[in-house]
Design an enzyme around this catalytic site. Structure first.
Site, mmCIF file in Angstrom:
data_model
loop_
_atom_site.group_PDB
_atom_site.id
_atom_site.type_symbol
_atom_site.label_atom_id
_atom_site.label_comp_id
_atom_site.label_asym_id
_atom_site.label_seq_id
_atom_site.Cartn_x
_atom_site.Cartn_y
_atom_site.Cartn_z
ATOM 1 C CG LEU A 10 8.489 2.573 4.468
ATOM 2 C CD1 LEU A 10 8.166 1.358 3.644
ATOM 3 C CD2 LEU A 10 7.069 3.286 4.629
ATOM 4 C CE LYS A 40 3.150 3.355 3.159
ATOM 5 N NZ LYS A 40 3.375 3.193 4.755
ATOM 6 N NE ARG A 60 7.106 4.208 0.442
ATOM 7 C CZ ARG A 60 6.717 5.137 1.083
ATOM 8 N NH1 ARG A 60 7.708 5.476 2.205
ATOM 9 N NH2 ARG A 60 5.240 5.488 1.492
ATOM 10 C CD GLU A 72 9.894 2.310 10.480
ATOM 11 O OE1 GLU A 72 9.828 3.387 9.494
ATOM 12 O OE2 GLU A 72 9.802 1.100 10.075
ATOM 13 N NE ARG A 111 -5.365 -19.815 3.996
ATOM 14 C CZ ARG A 111 -4.398 -20.354 4.645
ATOM 15 N NH1 ARG A 111 -4.299 -21.690 4.480
ATOM 16 N NH2 ARG A 111 -3.696 -19.998 5.567
ATOM 17 C CE1 TYR A 132 1.148 -0.416 4.527
ATOM 18 C CE2 TYR A 132 -0.059 1.797 4.471
ATOM 19 C CZ TYR A 132 0.747 1.022 4.824
ATOM 20 O OH TYR A 132 1.458 1.358 6.195
HETATM 21 N N1 PDD Z 1 2.916 5.152 7.058
HETATM 22 N N2 PDD Z 1 7.639 3.899 8.703
HETATM 23 C C1 PDD Z 1 6.576 3.466 8.798
HETATM 24 C C2 PDD Z 1 6.182 2.076 9.362
HETATM 25 C C3 PDD Z 1 5.128 3.935 7.945
HETATM 26 O O1 PDD Z 1 4.205 3.172 7.929
HETATM 27 C C4 PDD Z 1 5.328 4.939 7.397
HETATM 28 C C5 PDD Z 1 4.100 5.541 6.673
HETATM 29 C C6 PDD Z 1 6.475 5.664 7.660
HETATM 30 C C7 PDD Z 1 6.627 7.272 6.833
HETATM 31 O O2 PDD Z 1 6.720 7.048 5.587
HETATM 32 P P1 PDD Z 1 6.195 8.267 4.479
HETATM 33 O O3 PDD Z 1 6.759 9.637 5.069
HETATM 34 O O4 PDD Z 1 6.854 7.961 3.253
HETATM 35 O O5 PDD Z 1 4.675 8.474 4.892
HETATM 36 C C8 PDD Z 1 7.916 5.372 8.193
HETATM 37 C C9 PDD Z 1 1.642 5.439 6.454
HETATM 38 C C10 PDD Z 1 1.565 6.907 6.176
HETATM 39 C C11 PDD Z 1 0.457 4.634 7.122
HETATM 40 O O6 PDD Z 1 0.719 3.701 7.206
HETATM 41 O O7 PDD Z 1 -0.335 5.365 7.247
#
Ligand code: PDD
Length: 283
Positions: free
Chosen positions: A205, A149, A50, A181, A102, A31
Site C-alpha cells: 500500500l 486498501k 487514495r 511492508e 448472495r 477503508y
Molecule cells: N494502515 N501498509 C499497510 C498494509 C497499511 O494497512 C497501512 C495503513 C500502511 C500505511 O499507510 P498510511 O501511512 O497511509 O496510514 C501501509 C491503517 C492505518 C490501518 O490499517 O489501520
C-alpha cells in the site's frame, strides 16, 4: 460516541449494518484511517485521493456528491466527539452495500454502497516511538492487490496476532525473499544515509505517512531509493523504521533477534520523527 452511517448520525450502539452487506459477506469494500491532530484532519486530501482510486478500481458506485460530503461529515464527527484538541483518528469504510441473493459478482449498479465514518480518540504509543521495537518477519501471504486498501485484512490480522503472541514490536512481511511492508505500516531501511523502501506496486500500500517521509527527506537532502531490500540485507541496515497513520515513525531496533545498527533508534529516524511531528502539529 456519534458515528455516521448511510446518511444518518447516531450513537455507535444504535447504528447497525445489514447481514446482507457485501463488506460482511465478501470483504467487498475499502477503508481509510485519517489522523486527527487538534481537530485538524492530517493529509485528508491524500487519503481521499487514495480512496477515490480504490472506488474506481473496484467500481463501487459511490457518487461525486457523496464524496464531496465526506469532509463535512468528518468535521462534524470531530466536533461531536470532542476531538478539537488532542489526538484522534477518523475511520471511513465504504462497502458495495447490501444485496440479495448472495452472488459473488457485483450486484446491480443502483445498489447503494454502505458508508460508515467514525471518529475516536487516539493515544500514540510513545514508549515504542522513543525506544523502538523488536520486530519479527512473517511470510507475506496476502494477495496481489495490496495497493488497494480493502477490508480484506485476514493476513494482516494473523500477522498482528503473531506479533502479539511473540511479544514483538513490529512485523515485516516477506514476499519472495524481500521485505514488502508491515501489516499496518510501510517499512523503510537506511543504508549509508540513503532510505530504501519497496517500490509502489501491487504488493504494497502506498502509504501517506511514507509520502510525508519522502517530503522531509527531500528537504533534508536525504536520498531515497525505491528498491526492495531482502530479508537478509535488512539485518545489516544502519536503521529500520515503520511508518503509518497510527504508527507514526516507529524505530525498529532488532529483527528476529538481530540487532539493527547500534540497537537504538538512529539519527535519521529521529530527524524524520521530528519532521512528521512538526507537520502534524502545524499543518
Ligand atoms: N494502515 N501498509 C499497510 C498494509 C497499511 O494497512 C497501512 C495503513 C500502511 C500505511 O499507510 P498510511 O501511512 O497511509 O496510514 C501501509 C491503517 C492505518 C490501518 O490499517 O489501520
Amino acid at each position: 460516541m456519534q458515528i455516521y452511517l448511510n446518511g444518518r448520525f447516531s450513537s455507535r450502539d444504535e447504528a447497525t449494518v445489514s447481514v446482507n452487506d457485501r463488506g460482511f459477506l465478501f470483504g467487498d469494500g475499502i477503508y481509510e484511517v485519517i489522523r486527527v491532530v487538534n481537530g485538524r484532519l492530517f493529509r485528508l486530501e491524500a487519503h481521499l485521493k487514495r480512496m477515490d482510486r480504490g472506488i474506481q478500481k473496484l467500481e463501487i458506485p459511490f457518487s461525486d456528491k457523496q464524496r464531496d460530503e465526506l469532509p463535512g461529515i468528518m468535521e462534524k464527527l470531530v466536533a461531536e466527539n470532542r476531538l478539537q484538541s488532542g489526538e484522534g483518528t477518523i475511520y471511513l469504510q465504504i462497502t458495495r452495500g447490501a444485496a440479495l441473493p448472495r452472488t459473488h459478482a457485483y450486484p446491480p449498479a443502483e445498489t447503494p454502497p454502505t458508508v460508515m465514518v467514525m471518529a475516536s480518540p487516539f493515544v500514540p504509543d510513545t514508549d515504542i516511538l522513543e525506544k523502538g521495537g523488536h520486530a519479527i518477519t512473517v511470510p507475506d501471504i496476502r494477495w496481489s492487490r495490496c495497493d488497494l486498501k480493502t477490508v480484506n485484512l485476514l493476513p494482516n490480522v494473523m500477522a498482528a496476532q503473531e506479533e502479539k503472541k511473540r511479544g514483538a514490536g513490529g512485523v515485516l512481511m516477506v514476499r519472495d525473499g524481500f521485505i514488502t511492508e508491515g501489516y499496518k505500516n510501510n517499512a523503510i531501511a537506511v543504508f549509508g544515509g540513503t532510505l530504501w523502501t519497496y517500490p509502489d506496486s501491487p504488493y504494497i500500500l502506498a502509504g501517506i505517512t511514507r509520502d510525508v517521509v519522502f517530503e522531509i527527506a527531500e528537504e533534508e537532502g536525504i536520498p531515497v531509493k525505491l528498491m526492495p531490500v531482502s530479508d537478509e540485507e535488512i539485518r545489516t541496515a544502519d536503521e529500520v523504521m515503520l511508518t503509518g497513520t497510527i504508527t507514526d515513525i516507529q524505530p525498529v531496533v532488532s529483527i528476529d533477534g538481530h540487532k539493527i545498527g547500534t540497537g537504538h533508534p538512529g539519527p535519521i529516524t529521529r530527524l524524520l520523527q521530528k519532521g512528521l511531528r512538526h507537520r502534524m502539529d502545524t499543518e
